[in-house]
Design a protein around this motif. Structure first.
Motif, short mmCIF file in Angstrom:
data_model
loop_
_atom_site.label_atom_id
_atom_site.label_comp_id
_atom_site.label_asym_id
_atom_site.label_seq_id
_atom_site.Cartn_x
_atom_site.Cartn_y
_atom_site.Cartn_z
N PHE A 106 0.84 -1.19 0.05
CA PHE A 106 -0.05 -0.05 -0.11
C PHE A 106 0.97 1.35 0.03
O PHE A 106 0.50 2.34 -0.66
CB PHE A 106 -0.85 0.02 1.16
CG PHE A 106 -1.99 -1.09 0.89
CD1 PHE A 106 -3.00 -0.75 0.11
CD2 PHE A 106 -2.19 -2.18 1.85
CE1 PHE A 106 -4.21 -1.87 0.13
CE2 PHE A 106 -3.22 -2.99 1.94
CZ PHE A 106 -4.25 -2.79 0.70
N ASP A 107 1.98 0.96 0.71
CA ASP A 107 3.04 2.35 0.61
C ASP A 107 3.66 2.61 -0.59
O ASP A 107 3.51 3.74 -1.20
CB ASP A 107 3.88 2.06 1.82
CG ASP A 107 4.90 3.22 1.86
OD1 ASP A 107 4.46 4.37 2.08
OD2 ASP A 107 6.14 3.09 1.58
N MET A 108 3.83 1.51 -1.68
CA MET A 108 4.42 1.83 -2.77
C MET A 108 3.48 2.03 -3.56
O MET A 108 3.80 3.05 -4.58
CB MET A 108 4.94 0.20 -3.02
CG MET A 108 6.61 -0.05 -2.52
SD MET A 108 7.60 1.35 -2.34
CE MET A 108 7.91 1.95 -3.76
N ALA A 109 2.17 1.56 -3.68
CA ALA A 109 1.28 2.04 -4.25
C ALA A 109 0.80 3.48 -4.39
O ALA A 109 0.96 4.35 -5.08
CB ALA A 109 -0.22 1.35 -4.02
N ALA A 110 0.93 4.10 -2.88
CA ALA A 110 0.83 5.73 -2.89
C ALA A 110 1.87 6.41 -3.30
O ALA A 110 2.08 7.33 -4.06
CB ALA A 110 0.83 5.78 -1.26
N VAL A 111 3.12 5.81 -3.16
CA VAL A 111 4.29 6.54 -3.76
C VAL A 111 4.41 6.52 -5.28
O VAL A 111 4.49 7.34 -6.07
CB VAL A 111 5.65 5.80 -3.43
CG1 VAL A 111 6.92 5.90 -4.23
CG2 VAL A 111 5.81 5.87 -1.76
N PHE A 112 4.00 5.28 -5.86
CA PHE A 112 3.69 5.47 -7.44
C PHE A 112 2.63 5.96 -7.99
O PHE A 112 2.84 6.72 -8.96
CB PHE A 112 3.85 3.93 -7.82
CG PHE A 112 4.93 2.95 -7.70
CD1 PHE A 112 6.22 3.57 -7.86
CD2 PHE A 112 5.03 1.68 -7.52
CE1 PHE A 112 7.40 2.75 -7.59
CE2 PHE A 112 6.08 0.76 -7.36
CZ PHE A 112 7.24 1.35 -7.51
N LEU A 113 1.61 6.06 -7.42
CA LEU A 113 0.58 6.91 -7.95
C LEU A 113 0.78 8.32 -7.66
O LEU A 113 0.10 9.13 -8.44
CB LEU A 113 -0.73 6.43 -7.04
CG LEU A 113 -1.30 5.02 -7.68
CD1 LEU A 113 -2.49 4.62 -6.38
CD2 LEU A 113 -1.72 4.91 -9.11
N GLY A 114 1.63 8.82 -6.80
CA GLY A 114 1.96 10.02 -6.72
C GLY A 114 0.80 11.37 -6.44
O GLY A 114 0.17 10.95 -5.56
#
Length: 372
Positions: free
Chosen positions: A214-222
């Motif tokens: 979920f953290d990486m999703a938030a990072v990638f979605l910007g």
């Protein structure tokens, strides 16, 4: 027989097939230029081994270790920092003026009073993940740190796993253009938790394990703000662990989407895959586990295959502390700040609530981890 019409699916060209040199991106952890503070570690459980090994290899100075278990704290002292002082009460460690940075590693339910005391003592703090069980509590901790003038960061170590770090730097460098979709698929065997304390965590896969994704999703979605999350969790045939080991989540934004799929009961053929598609390129990572990952970048210039060095646990734990130290030295908010982490937690809490309710949930509307 008439020849069927070819729709052309899968045959279009999105860029050159030529192999091209991989862009040189700063995916490795950064160290501060000169700032080398004395660090204190509170909590000497199993994960503390990864913290201390990374810090020792990075040349960081851990001057104090604390645990309620005398055997554990003395074991970590012998293994990594023989000159460090040991404590059984975290308040004694925090009373030391020479300790400027504190790594707080206990579980979330035990962590809050330690975080509050560390902030009040004027220490810069790295909190283990998941950060808090309540978003309002997290916001209060952030405000507390701001009033005290200290930095508060979260150990989202996946951001510095070599493959994830290279991917996020590729996105930040606009090598793939505007992100349209992100797909995570993780197939591994999580039955090792059977009989352990983790076996009692109902939402283990979506929450404790899944928090990294979920953290990486938030990072990638910007800048794409998640509007809805729909998730599910199920038990599957043959699993030994008590929590559901099958889970999935779909994250919807106005102009992008992310999907996360977990199968923690994969006995053979384990595989981890990430695939990110943008308007100008695509970047993917895949491997048999979270450490052995091959990254491929597709752009109009051609196909690039960076040869990455490092592992999730080594670079990941080095990266989180290194970023906090750099932020203190440079008088800025760290990339892994508690404030940034609340967006990731909001996604995670929404997914857990969705799995419980069987309906879509708006991120941020669920303030507390369901069941806690």
């Amino acid at each position: 027989m008439a020849e069927s019409q070819d729709s052309g699916y899968g045959r279009g060209k999105t860029g050159s097939e030529a192999e091209v040199p991989a862009p040189d991106l700063p995916y490795q952890p950064r160290d501060p230029a000169a700032y080398r503070p004395q660090i204190g570690l509170v909590g000497c459980g199993g994960i503390s081994e990864m913290h201390l090994r990374a810090y020792k290899n990075a040349g960081y100075e851990v001057a104090a270790l604390c645990s309620r278990d005398r055997g554990r704290v003395e074991q970590r002292q012998r293994e990594f920092y023989p000159e460090a002082d040991t404590y059984l009460d975290y308040r004694d460690l925090l009373a030391r003026d020479d300790i400027e940075v504190v790594d707080v590693a206990p579980h979330p339910q035990d962590r809050l009073p330690i975080l509050e005391a560390a902030i009040d003592a004027g220490k810069h703090v790295l909190s283990q993940k998941p950060f808090v069980l309540d978003l309002d509590v997290g916001e209060a901790l952030i405000a507390r740190a701001e009033r005290r003038g200290v930095q508060l960061a979260v150990n989202q170590n996946g951001r510095w796993a070599p493959h994830f770090s290279y991917m996020r730097h590729a996105v930040a460098a606009n090598l793939v253009g505007q992100v349209q979709s992100v797909e995570f698929a993780v197939h591994w065997d999580h039955n090792w938790i059977a009989g352990s304390a983790f076996d009692a965590v109902e939402d283990l896969v979506l929450y404790d394990f899944g928090m990294h994704w979920f953290d990486m999703a938030a990072v990638f979605l910007g800048d794409e703000t998640p509007q809805r999350v729909h998730a599910s969790a199920r038990h599957t045939a043959g699993q030994e662990a008590k929590p559901p080991l099958l889970a999935q989540a779909a994250i919807e934004c106005a102009g992008a989407q992310a999907t996360i799929f977990f199968n923690g009961n994969t006995r053979q053929g384990q595989q981890d895959r990430t695939y990110l598609v943008g308007t100008e390129g695509t970047i993917g990572a895949s491997g048999v586990d979270l450490t052995a990952q091959e990254v491929v970048l597709y752009t109009a210039a051609g196909v690039a295959r960076p040869q990455l060095v490092g592992t999730w646990f080594e670079q990941g734990f080095h990266g989180t502390m290194g970023e906090l130290l750099c932020a203190v030295e440079e008088s800025r908010e760290p990339n892994n700040s508690a404030r940034a982490n609340l967006a990731s937690l909001a996604l995670c809490f929404a997914a857990v609530a969705s799995a419980h309710r069987g309906e879509s949930v708006v991120p941020g509307s669920v303030r507390r981890l369901p069941g806690h």
